[in-house]
Write a protein that holds these residues in place. Sequence first.
Motif, PDB file in Angstrom:
ATOM      1  N   UNK B 665      71.715 102.401 -19.186  1.00 17.40           N
ATOM      2  CA  UNK B 665      71.957 101.013 -19.617  1.00 17.40           C
ATOM      3  C   UNK B 665      71.410 100.018 -18.595  1.00 17.40           C
ATOM      4  N   UNK B 666      71.701 100.286 -17.327  1.00 13.85           N
ATOM      5  CA  UNK B 666      71.230  99.376 -16.283  1.00 13.85           C
ATOM      6  C   UNK B 666      69.719  99.373 -16.147  1.00 13.85           C
ATOM      7  N   UNK B 669      68.094  97.220 -18.829  1.00 16.66           N
ATOM      8  CA  UNK B 669      68.139  95.775 -18.576  1.00 16.66           C
ATOM      9  C   UNK B 669      67.164  95.389 -17.466  1.00 16.66           C
ATOM     10  N   UNK B 677      61.504  87.773 -17.991  1.00 16.71           N
ATOM     11  CA  UNK B 677      61.961  86.727 -17.074  1.00 16.71           C
ATOM     12  C   UNK B 677      61.381  86.759 -15.667  1.00 16.71           C
ATOM     13  N   UNK B 697      66.908  86.367 -13.465  1.00 19.98           N
ATOM     14  CA  UNK B 697      67.215  87.721 -13.908  1.00 19.98           C
ATOM     15  C   UNK B 697      68.177  87.620 -15.096  1.00 19.98           C
ATOM     16  N   UNK B 698      68.282  88.675 -15.904  1.00 19.32           N
ATOM     17  CA  UNK B 698      69.121  88.557 -17.102  1.00 19.32           C
ATOM     18  C   UNK B 698      70.611  88.374 -16.775  1.00 19.32           C
ATOM     19  N   UNK B 699      71.255  87.431 -17.475  1.00 24.16           N
ATOM     20  CA  UNK B 699      72.706  87.308 -17.425  1.00 24.16           C
ATOM     21  C   UNK B 699      73.288  88.089 -18.600  1.00 24.16           C
ATOM     22  N   UNK B 700      74.608  88.216 -18.610  1.00 30.23           N
ATOM     23  CA  UNK B 700      75.265  88.922 -19.715  1.00 30.23           C
ATOM     24  C   UNK B 700      74.980  88.240 -21.039  1.00 30.23           C
ATOM     25  N   UNK B 701      74.756  86.948 -21.019  1.00 30.50           N
ATOM     26  CA  UNK B 701      74.507  86.206 -22.256  1.00 30.50           C
ATOM     27  C   UNK B 701      73.082  86.404 -22.771  1.00 30.50           C
ATOM     28  N   UNK B 702      72.242  87.069 -22.003  1.00 31.99           N
ATOM     29  CA  UNK B 702      70.858  87.278 -22.426  1.00 31.99           C
ATOM     30  C   UNK B 702      70.630  88.656 -23.027  1.00 31.99           C
ATOM     31  N   UNK B 703      71.640  89.509 -22.947  1.00 34.63           N
ATOM     32  CA  UNK B 703      71.458  90.906 -23.309  1.00 34.63           C
ATOM     33  C   UNK B 703      72.351  91.323 -24.462  1.00 34.63           C
ATOM     34  N   UNK B 704      71.861  92.164 -25.329  1.00 39.25           N
ATOM     35  CA  UNK B 704      72.775  92.802 -26.286  1.00 39.25           C
ATOM     36  C   UNK B 704      73.347  94.051 -25.622  1.00 39.25           C
ATOM     37  N   UNK B 705      74.175  94.781 -26.346  1.00 34.22           N
ATOM     38  CA  UNK B 705      74.604  96.089 -25.857  1.00 34.22           C
ATOM     39  C   UNK B 705      73.394  97.012 -25.798  1.00 34.22           C
ATOM     40  N   UNK B 706      73.413  97.924 -24.845  1.00 38.79           N
ATOM     41  CA  UNK B 706      72.396  98.969 -24.800  1.00 38.79           C
ATOM     42  C   UNK B 706      73.040 100.240 -25.322  1.00 38.79           C
TER      43      UNK B 706
END
Lengths: 295, 781, 163
Positions: B665-666, B669, B677, B697-706
């Motif tokens: 998952x990490x 991202x 970005x 860098x990606x925030x939690x609001x930029x990512x869906x679940x992996x």
Amino acid sequence: MTLDTYIRPADLEEALAVLAQPGPKPQVVAGGTDFVPMTRKMRMTDTPPLEGPSVLLDLSKLEDLCGVREAGDVLEIGAATTMGVIAAHPAVRELVPVLAAAAGSVGSPLVRNRATVGGNLVTASPSADTAPALLAADATVRMAGAEAGPRELPLAEFFVDYRTTALRAGEIVTHVLVPLVGRPVPGRFEKVGLRNADAISVVCAACEIELDGSICRAARIALGAVAPVPVRALAVEAALRGRELDEDVAAECARLVHEHISPIDDLRASGRYRGWVAEAVVARMVADIAREARA
Amino acid sequence: MMSDETPDYKVIGRAVPRHDARDKVFGTTRYADDFVMPGTLHAKVLRSRYAAAKIVSVDTSRAAAMPGVHAVLTAADVPKNETTSKFGQTHSAGGGFEGLYRVLADKKVRYMGEAVALVAAETPAQAEEAARAVEVVYDPQPGVFDPVEALKPGAYLVGEEDSNVVCAYKVRKGDADAGFAHADVIVEREYRVPFGDHVYLEPESGTAWIDEDGVLTIRASTQVIEHFRDIADIMDLPHNRVRVIAPMLGGGFGGKEDITVEAYLALLAYRTKRPVRLTYTREESILAHSKRHPYVMRYKTGATRDGKLVAMEADIVSDAGGYPFLSPWVLLYSVVMATGPYIIPNVRVDAASALTNNTFTSAYRGFGAPQVCFAYESQMDALAEKLGLSPLEFRERNYLHTGDELGTGYALESAVLTDETARRAWEALGEPTQPRSPDEVIGRGIASGMQSYGRLVYLHDSSRAFVGFELDGTVVVRSGVQDIGGGQASSIAQISAEVLGVPMDDVTVYFGDTALTPLAGTTTATRMLYMSGNATLKAARAVREAIVAKASEMLEVDSDQIDLADRMVVVAGDVGKTLPIVDVVRACASQGIPISNLAQFNAPSRDLEESDYVVGQIHPDYTFGTHAAEVAVDTRTGKVTVLKLVASFDVGQAINKLSAQGQLEGGTVCGVGYALLEDVKMDKGRTVTCALDTYLVPTAADMPDVEAIMLESRGGKGPFGAKGIGEPSSTSGAPAVTNAINDAIGIRLTELPFTPERILTALKERERSAAPARDRVTETA
Amino acid sequence: MDMHEIEIQVNGRPMRTTVEVDETLVDVLRHKLGVVEVKNGCGQGDCGACTVLLDGEAVNSCLTLAVQADGRSVITTKGLGSAEDPHPIQTAFINHGAVQCGFCSSGMVLSAASFLNQTTTPTREEIREAISGNLCRCTGYTKIVDAIEEAARHMAQAEERSA
């Protein structure tokens, strides 16, 4: 910075008394979300720190300046009210939704628990997110200072130049006032940043349109991050007035936005990109309102 | 090949909470900057303000006289300012794998931010002021900032050699020209990828002191405690009088793989005889530490009409920045993996790395694989489109399997399940999302990748671990593992617990100390599970053997009837015959039988041949996997929303299920950040994006679940058939997203990151012209 | 420069020290009060590693001046819970694998706690928004969201039981 004295006044009267004292004016801080990074950057440069004020006047959490209340025909928002409170406040969400949206888009939840609307306006960054929303809401700024009594100024006249406001030395913003007559008004806020949180706007925009059915009676359209100050797109507003709104009319009038903006190239985006997006966002907001009006 | 039976492990493969997770969440873990030592001085590094300049003079007299200042050091004060570093390895491989490590700039500076002087003072403010007071006279030089330019004759010479070439490699397989002649479709494009910053949440930090025995001790956030040898060298001290300790790190990702603060701390502590602490600000971290290599990659790939790859050509230039560091290693990885996980009979790769006056580039998660993966996976989609095949179908016709050869001629030995990972990844995307507005277009993409685990075979890599029982039945593991957050210490606890039949909580791991823990090698190259895992397995098995032998004697049963489980010796088929393990331990201890073992695991090794051609086995093994993504693109702003992400990998055997999923998952991202970005912008060597509000860098609001899908072939070379996944998980994430974007907008972009502006610009340009003139595609009859 | 005496309630205990006006709360917590579980990742409010609860609100302690915290209460992860008495959010983080390097964790749990004090049945999207000021470079966020979702369920059940 040569700050050596910290004052946390108990109320507005005490704050004004401090501002009234002779000598160099104090540095005012509220949430600190602009001030602290600014001092950090200054400390980190090669040149020695500048001479500056020695008194730090802390207005954060000052009760007289916090809170949202309906006061007759205005919504009165204390300058030290945080973005978090504004974004969640029922009266703001119902009556000035563009402001709730704008406040909710600032930084991150952590920043929003400290950043204040007064600070956002006084820092006067061209990309301040609440500025276009408040301009579109036809807001007024109330200031108070040591010398004279309180005075009010339309927000459009508050932004004088790049990062320069109409505040006089020793003056602070105490309240932001939004006229309540006719509210709620159909409105939209859109922020375009490079990511979805903690992002400085590349373009931000807000509009409020007073409608008769789907005919525009009056429009207020404001943008940030595309000029030295947040601006009203007066030519677009004039072109919309009296028109029956639909997607094509929105697109046509949005083209006039370029008369009011002078977007620069910086490390976030080029002026050309900002121009494209400014026009697209204005067209989209107006079209969206038009679609909603027809539904 | 997939193993048919699922082994019945006690703890291996389970979703076990890590013991270090508790300490971290409750706030009791101490990272490098959290230790307090009385009398500590504060260090500050004075860094060059120029990217390219001669140093005319350095005057430290004013600084040294300032209040609170205990030392101001320059290159002249370093016992050995330059050394040939083995970068933490023990074997001298030759061929550019050892390289210059210079502590402080001496006659010239080669990148902006290069360290010029060091200060130690009573307070951080005093150290800062003193650093400002060091008077350096620079003679600015023109510099060179483009690696392609740097390779041309007459270019500004960055270093002390008469060329900016750091290294060059060639791969040749078959006959590329002949191959292209047979191709029905050819795609040729140039791809560019930028500098990247690791942005570990914990900035570089450390403290050094002389201990009560006079041993120079450095505690630092480092992935490589074995830099102690280089530190000893530069300090002119014996190796056994320099000790490096790595506490838990707040992230590494390759950025703490080279020496960061250790050398500076060593010098200042030695000079002042006081403890000295140095912690970088974020700005200093971005300015001063290594970056991911930017590459320019010209790729030409040909296929026949039946969808088979027939030829590939790649010309790669990498920007090594001001110093080589690991650039030769990174580029070698790239050329080995430049073909991707595909069978290509005819291959020509030419690659070179050049010095420039940009910030030096070195290790970054993926180590040269993500760059080429972006290129080859973009090529695969472009070819698929021309052939009228789906991205999945085209790839399936070309995937490598066990026994097939890479471009270097090495035949893959372990399990290769790329096709299954791809099918599962694509399937997991599910039903396509419908556009949520007329301005939105949706796209899907996949990307398969391959990534080595274990170091280059030329380095003769090895790892050691000590495993032993205490007299109360608890277990101690000692190994020089550096734990950078991937559960490196926890994994060897889990392996020991499995083998010795005790709960994981009964195992304590002492790690990361060159004086007290057997050296395990670096936490890099996705090697820790493979190397220290195997060493731990070996040691634990030796201990188990002794316990089982004694237990067999005590219970009067055959050894092969005996198992160890839940702190008990158990006998197959006889529930009544049982014994606490601790009783056996004590019996062994009384009778002179060792209840501990120190084991060494050696990776496959080779000697470097004098040649520019890269042939044969370069890495111990590879991990294969596929990422899939679905994105929405706002056609009015170019903004991308990632809707779905899938990471599908053959992990061999997950040791800790949660950790393994977490790596997938990490890593995904990490790839998305690369795609959308992350861009360290440099302007003539000056880092423009110098803080986290400009380097995004990606925030939690930029990512869906992996969604992490783990296949377990048990066909890896790690313990229990595991494969390494720390870096593989980050290699193909970016092209999955960019292929999805290309699918959404119908245009193939070729430069990372795919920013909203680049996307919108491409859309606007297409509006203006009839067709994109971006790639040369030839179709032969 | 004048030094100011301040007193901050840290995890329920009064702590006193003297500070300069421009010292940030994170620096004072870490270097003067020994409260090192509060981390400093960027110094300017962009990473959230320094998150504390200031009078119950989750804030960046690197953007707060220490003098502004005078007379106020600060909660860190140690005040949220401990190994002996863990908070459901902490337990969920541990059990879900939401902790890798851990440097973001001591701040992340506080943002989560502040959020779950206001919302009992959050959607995953709302959770992501709530922690959008806390960067994580290791986990990719999925397991952090899993953990917060479970903690929400757990806390809602506990509330039901005690009602």
